[in-house]
Structures are given as structure tokens and as C-alpha cells.
Motif scaffolding. Structure first.
Motif: not given
Ligand code: URA
Length: 263
Positions: A6, A11-13, A16, A49
Motif C-alpha cells: 500500500p 492506502g493501496f498498492g 490490491d 481504501s
């Protein structure tokens, strides 16, 4: 930091995003709009997120292709951070879906403006490219947006947008907490009107310059929610129609583009 993990602000990668991951994103200033796009228009929408209020969801378009619906937040500094991280996780096409204030009498609330380029009066953009660097939308996406608007019967205008850092001072609003509008900004709206600029908004200039420098495709469509030839206020009655028009057109193009990319 690997983009699989992330990323700090969004807040994410990459990991995800599912398989196949989206390469196309609709980017809204308002997190509620990002959520609405995902919940009302995407199949199997999944929230990624809500970090710092920046809602992001992934889902599938009617043709089955993946789409990311993300939030830029208000203004160019926030947008620049989000866009940088979206590119790190693999996004290659970004269509901003925003709202704007018209500065031309014929550009009416409820319609949409598709920005071909921006007069970019934004500090964040100066950290990315010289001030003279053109803030220009991807021409193919821009034409696709205009064609989709025509097909869908959405009243639309294509042209130059003034993309500025502030909603009040920078857009020459007198009715605000600041009674001291700088001399340099007094009369600027009339000047822009004479220069055939269509509208004011607060993110496209930096988005377009980032597209040029980073090498991703960028476009912008905004629902018109204020008519500055008549007053300073947002025309609340026009907002729902204006935003829905912008979303419908952007989704139609996202579907075409995701298809083209063969993802
Ligand atoms: N967004 C802006 O930046 N200005 C307006 O007048 C309306 C929406």
C-alpha cells in the motif's frame, strides 16, 4: 517502497487491484463522487481504501474491463500526490471528473466542459515542469469525450479551462472572508472571458502537465455548477444533473479506452 505494498497516501498498492488490474482511472475531487461512480456504475465494486478521506474503489465496467474510481481531493497539491501514486500502481489513463464554474454566458449550469488545455496558474505544477510547459489534455481522449457527449445527448463545450489554486481569491470571488482581493486578480475573470476561456476549476492544469511529463494519458470533464456571468454562488439545483452528465460521458470513454488497451 515497492508499489505492490500500500502506498502511503492512497492506502493501496498494485497487489490490491486484482487480476487483471485496471490501467484506467476516473479521478474525482470529491470522495462521495468517487464512491457514487463505483457503487452506482461498476459491477462487483470493491472499496480499496478511504485513507485521509480519499475514497478508492475498483470494479468492472459493463464490458467487463476493470476501472479504478479514485479521489484527488481538492486542489493541485493533493491531486499531484494521488496521481503520482496512481501511476506507481500501474494507472496509465486518468480522466478527471470534476465540477467547475462557467465564465461564458453560453456555458450553462448542468452542461459539461471538456478541457482541451488549461491556463495553469498552479504552484504544484511548477514543481513538475517549467511554467511555460503546456498544460494540454490527451487529444484522443478529449475527442472521445466530445463524441461520447454528443452520442449521449449531453450539452457540452470543448475548450480552454482556467485551472487555479484557490476557489475564492483565484476565481475573483468578492463574497468571502477575505475583503482584500489582490490588484492583480481584480478583473481577471473578464480578461479570461475575452481570451475565450470557458471555465474555472482547480486541478486539470497540474494533471495535464503531469500527463505530459510522466507519459500517461490525461483528460478532464467537469459539470458546470456555477455561472459567473450571473453570480458567484454555486447553482445547487444544477449540480446533480451536471455531475451525472460528466460521469456518464467519462464512463463511456473509460469503457472504450479500457477496451482499446486490451486489458
Ligand atoms: N469548482 C470551481 O473551482 N469553481 C466553481 O465555481 C465551481 C466549482
Amino acid at each position: 517502497m515497492s508499489a505492490d505494498q500500500p502506498l502511503y497516501h492512497i492506502g493501496f498498492g498494485r497487489r490490491d487491484l486484482g487480476d487483471p488490474p485496471p490501467t484506467v482511472a476516473l479521478l474525482s475531487g470529491d470522495p462521495e463522487r468517487a464512491r457514487q461512480i463505483a457503487e452506482r456504475h461498476l459491477r462487483d465494486a470493491r472499496k480499496l481504501s478511504e485513507n485521509r478521506g480519499l475514497h478508492s474503489s475498483v470494479g468492472r465496467l459493463p464490458n467487463g474491463r476493470p476501472l479504478l474510481s479514485a479521489t484527488s481531493g481538492m486542489g493541485a497539491p493533493s491531486l499531484s500526490i494521488v496521481v503520482n501514486e496512481l501511476v506507481q500502481v500501474g494507472i496509465r489513463t486518468i480522466i478527471r471528473v470534476g465540477t467547475c464554474g462557467s465564465i461564458q454566458p453560453h456555458v450553462r449550469p448542468g452542461s459539461v466542459v471538456i478541457s482541451s488545455a488549461a491556463l495553469c496558474r498552479q504552484g504544484a505544477a511548477n514543481d513538475i515542469a517549467p511554467v511555460e510547459y503546456p498544460a494540454v489534455a490527451d487529444p484522443f481522449l478529449t475527442v472521445a469525450l466530445a463524441q461520447a457527449a454528443r452520442r449521449l445527448g449531453v450539452e457540452h463545450h470543448v475548450g480552454i479551462t482556467a485551472s487555479v489554486d484557490t476557489f475564492y481569491e483565484g476565481q475573483e470571488r468578492a463574497a468571502s472572508a477575505n475583503p482584500h482581493l489582490l490588484r492583480a486578480l481584480r478583473g481577471i475573470t473578464e480578461e479570461y472571458r475575452r481570451l475565450n476561456i470557458l471555465n474555472y476549476e482547480m486541478e486539470s492544469g497540474t494533471l495535464f502537465k503531469m500527463g505530459g511529463v510522466y507519459g500517461f494519458r490525461a483528460a478532464c470533464i467537469c459539470g458546470v455548477i456555477a455561472q459567473r456571468t450571473e453570480g458567484e454562488q454555486v447553482v445547487l439545483e444544477a449540480k446533480a444533473v451536471a455531475v451525472e452528465n460528466a460521469i456518464r460521458v467519462a464512463l463511456a470513454v473509460a469503457e472504450e479506452v479500457a477496451g482499446e488497451e486490451g486489458i
